[in-house]
Motif scaffolding. Structure first.
Motif, PDB file in Angstrom:
ATOM      1  N   UNK A   1       0.762  -1.266   0.015  1.00  0.00           N
ATOM      2  CA  UNK A   1      -0.014  -0.032   0.200  1.00  0.00           C
ATOM      3  C   UNK A   1       0.956   1.296   0.167  1.00  0.00           C
ATOM      4  N   UNK A   2       1.830   1.340   0.716  1.00  0.00           N
ATOM      5  CA  UNK A   2       2.776   2.359   0.891  1.00  0.00           C
ATOM      6  C   UNK A   2       3.734   2.669  -0.203  1.00  0.00           C
ATOM      7  N   UNK A   3       4.082   1.419  -0.839  1.00  0.00           N
ATOM      8  CA  UNK A   3       5.556   1.655  -1.629  1.00  0.00           C
ATOM      9  C   UNK A   3       4.875   1.163  -3.118  1.00  0.00           C
ATOM     10  N   UNK A   4       3.822   0.461  -3.193  1.00  0.00           N
ATOM     11  CA  UNK A   4       3.172   0.204  -4.413  1.00  0.00           C
ATOM     12  C   UNK A   4       4.071  -1.281  -5.138  1.00  0.00           C
ATOM     13  N   UNK A   5       5.380  -1.418  -4.829  1.00  0.00           N
ATOM     14  CA  UNK A   5       6.002  -2.396  -5.227  1.00  0.00           C
ATOM     15  C   UNK A   5       7.570  -2.176  -5.058  1.00  0.00           C
TER      16      UNK A   5
ATOM     17  N   UNK B   1       9.685   0.875  -3.458  1.00  0.00           N
ATOM     18  CA  UNK B   1      10.505   0.720  -2.395  1.00  0.00           C
ATOM     19  C   UNK B   1      11.928   1.167  -2.546  1.00  0.00           C
ATOM     20  N   UNK B   2      12.468   0.960  -3.655  1.00  0.00           N
ATOM     21  CA  UNK B   2      13.748   1.366  -3.991  1.00  0.00           C
ATOM     22  C   UNK B   2      13.803   2.906  -4.146  1.00  0.00           C
ATOM     23  N   UNK B   3      12.608   3.403  -4.698  1.00  0.00           N
ATOM     24  CA  UNK B   3      12.723   5.160  -4.820  1.00  0.00           C
ATOM     25  C   UNK B   3      12.895   5.695  -3.337  1.00  0.00           C
ATOM     26  N   UNK B   4      11.837   4.874  -2.561  1.00  0.00           N
ATOM     27  CA  UNK B   4      11.843   5.585  -1.201  1.00  0.00           C
ATOM     28  C   UNK B   4      13.414   5.434  -0.326  1.00  0.00           C
ATOM     29  N   UNK B   5      13.775   4.296  -0.556  1.00  0.00           N
ATOM     30  CA  UNK B   5      15.070   4.316   0.040  1.00  0.00           C
ATOM     31  C   UNK B   5      16.185   5.323  -0.536  1.00  0.00           C
ATOM     32  N   UNK B   6      16.287   5.395  -1.898  1.00  0.00           N
ATOM     33  CA  UNK B   6      17.254   6.204  -2.482  1.00  0.00           C
ATOM     34  C   UNK B   6      16.837   7.837  -2.039  1.00  0.00           C
ATOM     35  N   UNK B   7      15.744   8.237  -2.030  1.00  0.00           N
ATOM     36  CA  UNK B   7      15.338   9.613  -1.648  1.00  0.00           C
ATOM     37  C   UNK B   7      15.483   9.748  -0.105  1.00  0.00           C
ATOM     38  N   UNK B   8      15.220   8.647   0.601  1.00  0.00           N
ATOM     39  CA  UNK B   8      15.442   8.932   2.016  1.00  0.00           C
ATOM     40  C   UNK B   8      16.929   9.255   2.198  1.00  0.00           C
ATOM     41  N   UNK B   9      17.851   8.471   1.737  1.00  0.00           N
ATOM     42  CA  UNK B   9      19.208   8.604   2.014  1.00  0.00           C
ATOM     43  C   UNK B   9      19.686   9.991   1.171  1.00  0.00           C
ATOM     44  N   UNK B  10      19.249  10.246   0.069  1.00  0.00           N
ATOM     45  CA  UNK B  10      19.957  11.464  -0.911  1.00  0.00           C
ATOM     46  C   UNK B  10      19.332  12.462  -0.161  1.00  0.00           C
TER      47      UNK B  10
ATOM     48  N   UNK C   1      22.065   1.015  -5.652  1.00  0.00           N
ATOM     49  CA  UNK C   1      22.144   2.234  -6.679  1.00  0.00           C
ATOM     50  C   UNK C   1      22.369   1.816  -8.276  1.00  0.00           C
ATOM     51  N   UNK C   2      23.249   0.988  -8.363  1.00  0.00           N
ATOM     52  CA  UNK C   2      23.625   0.477  -9.767  1.00  0.00           C
ATOM     53  C   UNK C   2      22.763  -0.307 -10.368  1.00  0.00           C
ATOM     54  N   UNK C   3      22.043  -1.019  -9.698  1.00  0.00           N
ATOM     55  CA  UNK C   3      20.934  -1.973 -10.151  1.00  0.00           C
ATOM     56  C   UNK C   3      19.703  -0.890 -10.792  1.00  0.00           C
ATOM     57  N   UNK C   4      19.215   0.044  -9.913  1.00  0.00           N
ATOM     58  CA  UNK C   4      18.268   0.975 -10.290  1.00  0.00           C
ATOM     59  C   UNK C   4      18.582   1.818 -11.149  1.00  0.00           C
ATOM     60  N   UNK C   5      19.619   2.400 -11.307  1.00  0.00           N
ATOM     61  CA  UNK C   5      20.195   2.989 -12.521  1.00  0.00           C
ATOM     62  C   UNK C   5      20.168   2.491 -13.810  1.00  0.00           C
ATOM     63  N   UNK C   6      19.921   1.266 -13.941  1.00  0.00           N
ATOM     64  CA  UNK C   6      19.825   0.610 -15.205  1.00  0.00           C
ATOM     65  C   UNK C   6      18.389   1.088 -15.938  1.00  0.00           C
ATOM     66  N   UNK C   7      17.479   1.500 -15.022  1.00  0.00           N
ATOM     67  CA  UNK C   7      16.262   1.854 -15.642  1.00  0.00           C
ATOM     68  C   UNK C   7      16.322   3.264 -15.567  1.00  0.00           C
ATOM     69  N   UNK C   8      15.838   3.648 -16.919  1.00  0.00           N
ATOM     70  CA  UNK C   8      16.086   5.036 -17.273  1.00  0.00           C
ATOM     71  C   UNK C   8      15.099   6.012 -16.457  1.00  0.00           C
ATOM     72  N   UNK C   9      14.062   5.620 -16.090  1.00  0.00           N
ATOM     73  CA  UNK C   9      13.110   6.641 -15.283  1.00  0.00           C
ATOM     74  C   UNK C   9      13.738   6.755 -14.116  1.00  0.00           C
ATOM     75  N   UNK C  10      14.093   5.544 -13.329  1.00  0.00           N
ATOM     76  CA  UNK C  10      14.875   5.724 -11.915  1.00  0.00           C
ATOM     77  C   UNK C  10      16.060   6.642 -11.901  1.00  0.00           C
TER      78      UNK C  10
END
Length: 173
Positions: free
Chosen positions: A22-26, A30-39, A84-93
């Protein structure tokens, strides 16, 4: 990265998987929330420690405290650099992370009070903001790959001197 699943996060947090979904969608949310939290959120918390009337030394010291904090929390920031490197393989991320980092670069300049300095060329200011982020990221990476007890003190003291010299040379106070 492969182990970062809603199930694993839900189990670790002791909450229902439905709540996590519900909070993260998938996984992507979740990954975006982690990255946003840290950066962003971590930097915003550190930047909030600097009062508008802080001296240059107080501003630089706040930045150095943040860098020491990042280098000292290898579990949190080590996970960040694994994701980070895994997430950056996605252009939108990747574009979102670029936007987050650009905001971090701007905050670095705000910490030093250089963001309003018209007498310092914009490219030089921007370069300093990027360099400040690179030092923090670099120390965090080193802390995660070296043995426990990694001590960034000497590097941070040198970087503190460099920041003060650069800011003073350019007339910041």
């Amino acid at each position: 990265f492969p182990g970062l699943t809603l199930e694993a996060v839900s189990a670790e947090a002791g909450v229902n998987k439905s709540s996590t979904r519900y909070y993260f969608g998938g996984k992507r949310g979740l990954i975006e929330a982690v990255i946003k939290e840290i950066v962003l959120d971590e930097c915003a918390d550190s930047a909030a420690q600097v009062t508008p009337d802080a001296t240059l030394e107080e501003r630089v010291d706040a930045f150095i405290r943040n860098a020491r904090h990042v280098a000292g929390h290898t579990e949190t920031f080590g996970g960040f650099f694994e994701i980070l490197p895994h997430a950056c393989k996605d252009d939108e991320f990747r574009q979102r992370f670029v936007d987050y980092y650009r905001r971090w670069f701007e905050w670095n300049l705000e910490w030093l009070g250089l963001h309003v300095r018209d007498d310092i060329p914009e490219a030089k200011r921007r370069g300093l903001g990027v360099l400040m982020a690179a030092v923090v990221d670099g120390l965090a990476v080193q802390a995660t790959i070296f043995e426990p007890g990694y001590d960034a003190t000497d590097c941070l003291e040198l970087f503190r001197s460099i920041l003060l010299d650069v800011a003073r040379t350019n007339g910041a106070s």
